[in-house]
Every structure is written in C-alpha cells, then in structure tokens.
Design an enzyme around this catalytic site. Structure first.
Site, short mmCIF file in Angstrom:
data_model
loop_
_atom_site.label_atom_id
_atom_site.label_comp_id
_atom_site.label_asym_id
_atom_site.label_seq_id
_atom_site.Cartn_x
_atom_site.Cartn_y
_atom_site.Cartn_z
N ASP A 1 0.85 -1.19 0.00
CA ASP A 1 0.00 0.00 0.00
C ASP A 1 0.89 1.25 0.00
O ASP A 1 1.38 1.62 1.04
CB ASP A 1 -0.97 -0.01 1.18
CG ASP A 1 -0.34 -0.46 2.50
OD1 ASP A 1 0.80 -1.00 2.51
OD2 ASP A 1 -0.99 -0.26 3.53
N GLU B 1 12.57 1.43 7.75
CA GLU B 1 11.54 0.57 7.16
C GLU B 1 11.82 0.25 5.69
O GLU B 1 11.54 -0.84 5.22
CB GLU B 1 10.21 1.31 7.31
CG GLU B 1 9.06 0.76 6.56
CD GLU B 1 7.92 1.77 6.51
OE1 GLU B 1 6.77 1.35 6.66
OE2 GLU B 1 8.17 2.98 6.32
#
Length: 371
Positions: free
Chosen positions: A109, A302
């Site tokens: 996403d 991340e």
C-alpha cells in the site's frame, strides 16, 4: 493490528509458515496438534472469500487475489480516502474505497503494481488491486498447502494430508498455466480484466523460487536470465520494488527488506553455484546499504532509497519509519547466512568479516530493545 475494522481485510497468509519455523525449531508437535485447526481456518478463508477462476488452453484454474468487499474510506486514512474519492464520479467511490482496502490487504500500500491498466496509471484513484491475480499471494498459499500436508502426515491424518497435497498440486498447475512466462523466465501477476500478464518487474515475480512452488528444474537459471535482462543486477544498493517512479512507497526508488529476502533466499536455495553467488552479491549490496545508512543516521529504516547511494526511503502516505522489525530481521538472517564473507566496503575496510558481523549486531541492539 487489533482494531475491529481490520476484521474486514486480511494480510499476506504467512501463519502456516510461522508455525513451520516454530515446529522446526522446537519439535513441539503438541502445539501443532492443538493449533492446526487455526491454520486450516486461515486457508479456508482464502478459498471461501478470495478465489477467482481463470481459463487458459480450454481449462479453468482456481487462483486467489486480494479483494475486500466493503466500501467506505479506510478508518486509519479516512480523510485521505475521502478526498481522493472526491475526484471521481459518485458512483465510482465505493469501488475505489474497496480497492484501496484490498491494496492495504496485499501489504503493497500502494504501488504502480495495482494501477497498471487503469485509466491513469500514475494516479491512486485508478487503483484496481482486486483485478490482479498476484504471484506472491499464490506462492504463499502454495507453500502453506504443502506445509499443511506435511503437518497432517506428521499428525497421522492421511485424509487431510492428501487433501492439501492435492490442493497444492492444483495450484502448481494453475500457477504454471496462468502466471509463468516461459519466454521471460519468471512469473507475472495476471490482469483479470485485460486477460493478460502484467510484465512489469517486481521482486515478487520470483516468489515461487522462495516458496519452493515450481516444477521446472531450469526455473532458477531462467530467473537469473530474467534478472539480467531486466538489468536488476546493475543496482548496487538493493533490488528496487518496481521500475516505475510514481511517488508511491512500493515503487522505485524504494527497496524493502522482505523483497530482498524473497529474491536472495529464492536464489540461494538452488544447487546452482552461479545462483548462489548472485544471491550472495545481492545480500552484500543490501548489508552495505543498511550499514552505511546506519553509520550516517544511527537508525535502521523501514525502507531505503537506492537511487542515490542508499538513503532512508520515502513517498507514500507517511514519513519513513525508524526501527525496524523486518529490516533488522533480514539483516540478522543475512549475517547468519553470510557473516563469514560479508564486507562493509571502503568506509570500514579495516574490519575483518567476523568483526563486521559483531559491529552490525551491536549497532542493531538499540533498535531491537523495548523503549
């Protein structure tokens, strides 16, 4: 996430693999016996709620896709989804919100991967996640079905073992018929509306190597050629998430740890010395990127931007996160596998390989400890 509205959507189905890792490490058959019903429930969910039928060569095949049959903006991004829908005719808004939730369900996403073939492949309002049969989802389910067969054999339930073995064989045949491209030498997401494969590059195109869900003994050599033809091996700081620069976080120039793992371990499983060497070089590239960014920022991230020598990643709906679980996990896995060979590059060339391993482990400790 323990939020009520997450009950409307799932995530990539990896629970069975987690059980396999746990049982392999502990040999805890009692735990497996007590909880195998939960694993079966997860796989039943996908087969009852997320299947599509695709025809090829006069045969019909059942595969899975991400699809959330609920409209309305995502509660965790309500205003963004509401504003995006405002750009569309009113009759298209519920479908947009469902597709955004399906994109969240996929873990990607968001990405050009779910925009290809839409009216504007550069705009998130064109998202059509449910219209694709994804390679990675079906490879995960194929692996889970094989593991379930093994689990039930171990527990002495031959009927269930045979059931899952047959399901896995059916999926293998379906993946070969619908997702595999012999000319390209890789698997590709299938576009259900346009009835063709999406031939764009994503690391997930090689997920069947990682999950062991392929039958062609030459698949690894073909996949290596595919990586070369796509010029993926020319990227020195990590494998890009796609070759499309859209501003979405699951696109170029971002690189993500779990996608490095899919390709690296997929190649490393092969008996081919060349595949193993390419896997090592990809691991070396990723470790250097993580180490160099940590040296500058004193944090793990991340995702990483691999377009400019390796930097924290960006794009998408929020600022890049520090931490970070899967980045740390993949680094530790690569250190465990290749720690005697890895080097950190010119910046710390004085370090012997075993010293590099120690340095990286020490640098990771603060981000692994609870705050």
């Amino acid at each position: 996430g323990p939020r009520v509205y997450y009950l409307q959507r799932s995530q990539p189905p990896l629970l069975t693999l987690m059980m396999d890792r746990y049982v392999t490490h502990t040999n805890d058959t009692a735990f497996l016996r007590d909880n195998i019903g939960t694993l079966a429930l997860e796989l039943d969910f996908w087969m009852e709620n997320r299947t599509v039928s695709v025809s090829s060569g006069g045969q019909s095949y059942v595969l899975n896709h991400y699809a959330v049959p609920y409209g309305g903006p995502r509660p965790e991004a309500y205003s963004k989804d509401f504003e995006l829908a405002d750009t569309l005719p009113e009759e298209d808004r519920v479908a947009l919100w469902a597709e955004l939730k399906a994109g969240a369900e996929s873990g990607w996403d968001f990405s050009s991967r779910w925009l290809v073939g839409g009216p504007n492949s550069a705009s998130l309002s064109s998202i059509r996640t449910s219209k694709f049969v994804p390679v990675d989802l079906n490879a995960f389910l194929c692996q889970a079905e094989a593991l379930m067969s093994n689990f039930y054999t171990r527990l002495g339930n031959d009927i269930q073992a045979t059931k899952y073995r047959n399901l896995q064989q059916q999926r293998l045949a379906a993946m070969r018929a619908i997702l595999w491209d012999e000319e390209k030498g890789a698997w590709f997401d299938y576009d259900l509306e346009n009835r063709k494969k999406n031939l764009e590059f994503y690391p997930t195109n090689l997920t069947p190597l990682w999950s062991g869900c392929f039958s062609d003994p030459d698949a690894v050599d073909k996949a290596l050629k595919y990586l070369e033809d796509s010029q993926i091996l020319t990227y020195q700081y990590g494998i890009p998430t796609s070759l499309q620069k859209t501003g979405q976080q699951w696109d170029f120039p971002n690189a993500w740890a779990p996608l490095q793992d899919l390709v690296i371990r997929g190649l490393a499983k092969s008996p081919s010395p060349r595949a193993q060497e390419v896997a090592f070089q990809l691991a070396q590239n990723w470790i250097r990127t993580n180490f160099e960014v940590y040296s500058q920022k004193s944090a793990m991230f991340e995702k990483y931007d691999i377009s400019n020598g390796g930097q924290p990643g960006g794009g998408g709906e929020y600022e890049v996160q520090e931490g970070f679980g899967w980045t740390n996990g993949v680094v530790l896995m690569l250190l465990d596998r290749y720690g005697d060979r890895l080097t950190s590059g010119a910046q710390t060339a004085f370090l012997e390989p075993h010293c590099l391993t120690a340095a990286l482990l020490l640098s990771l400790l603060p981000s692994l400890l609870p705050r």
